[in-house]
Design a protein around this motif. Structure first.
Motif: not given
Length: 239
Positions: A132, A134, A164, A171-172, A174, A180, A183, A186, A207, A212, A214
């Motif tokens: 991940l 962040w 990233a 993913g991330e 956020v 973000p 992609n 997220n 965002k 992303g 989500w």
């Protein structure tokens, strides 16, 4: 891989036409128009009988179709928020804020073409780690620390920070105040008290329009469940 595309209205061809063509690089694509409100029996019949590995459902306004599809299958579901009114804000919130246990990966209309690339990137997700991204400058922000601990507890695997741009990044996480960088799958994270603000919904939508897929605000359970679904799909759906 078999992909079933469902849209609530034939008038959304501007979205599902290019979408279906882009998904062909992932496998067999079937497309049908069936509304969750006008044709609920047909939606049920399609989902239960098509044998798809992945579903992509698009709708505008109340946009219940992706959630209904997710309630009928244990396969991954992408939900496309079609711009019917309010620039798609209403449909995005309808799709992204699913209850725990019924995840949908919400994607805005302008990012629908990214779904094929996401599926290809997630083709060989590891099952023993979650990579991940962040913002490390915000690691002292308590929701991030709590989320990382909870993701690790619920998934039972190690969570590893990654840049990233790395392909293995799934993913991330956020937070407010940032856009973000990934992609991917997220998760929007904030203080619980912030969820009382309607302005935060606009920030969340901004965002999502950036990039992303989500799985809701602070919905860690759905994030982990969606990751598990993607791992299983990677094992079973690709020849």
């Amino acid at each position: 891989m078999k992909i079933q595309v469902l849209f609530g209205s034939a008038n959304d061809e501007r979205v599902y036409g290019p979408l279906c063509r882009s998904l062909e690089k992932c496998g067999e694509v079937k497309m049908e128009v069936a509304s969750a409100h006008r044709n609920p029996d047909r939606v049920h019949e399609i989902v239960k009988g098509c044998g798809a590995d992945v579903f992509v459902a698009g709708a505008g306004l109340a946009a219940h179709l992706p959630g209904v599809v997710a309630s009928l299958t244990d396969k991954p579901v992408f939900g496309i928020a079609v711009n019917g009114a309010f620039a798609g804000l209403d449909s995005f919130l309808s799709i992204v804020q699913m209850p725990k246990g019924v995840p949908v990966m919400a994607v805005t209309e302008e990012n629908a073409g990214s779904i094929a690339d996401l599926l290809l990137r997630w083709k060989n997700l590891p099952s023993d780690k979650i990579y991940l991204h962040w913002n490390r400058n915000l690691e002292s922000y308590s929701p991030i620390q709590k989320a990382l601990d909870e993701i690790q507890t619920q998934s039972g695997v190690e969570i590893i920070w990654t840049a990233a741009q790395e392909d293995r990044c799934v993913g991330e996480i956020v937070s407010p105040w940032e856009l973000p960088k990934v992609n991917g799958l997220n998760l929007f994270l904030c203080e619980k008290e912030q969820l009382t603000s309607s302005n935060l919904a606009l920030d969340f939508f901004a965002k999502a329009r950036h990039a992303g897929a989500w799985v809701g605000a602070n919905n860690i359970g759905n994030f982990v469940l969606q990751w598990k679904k993607l791992v299983e799909t990677g094992k079973s759906a690709w020849n």
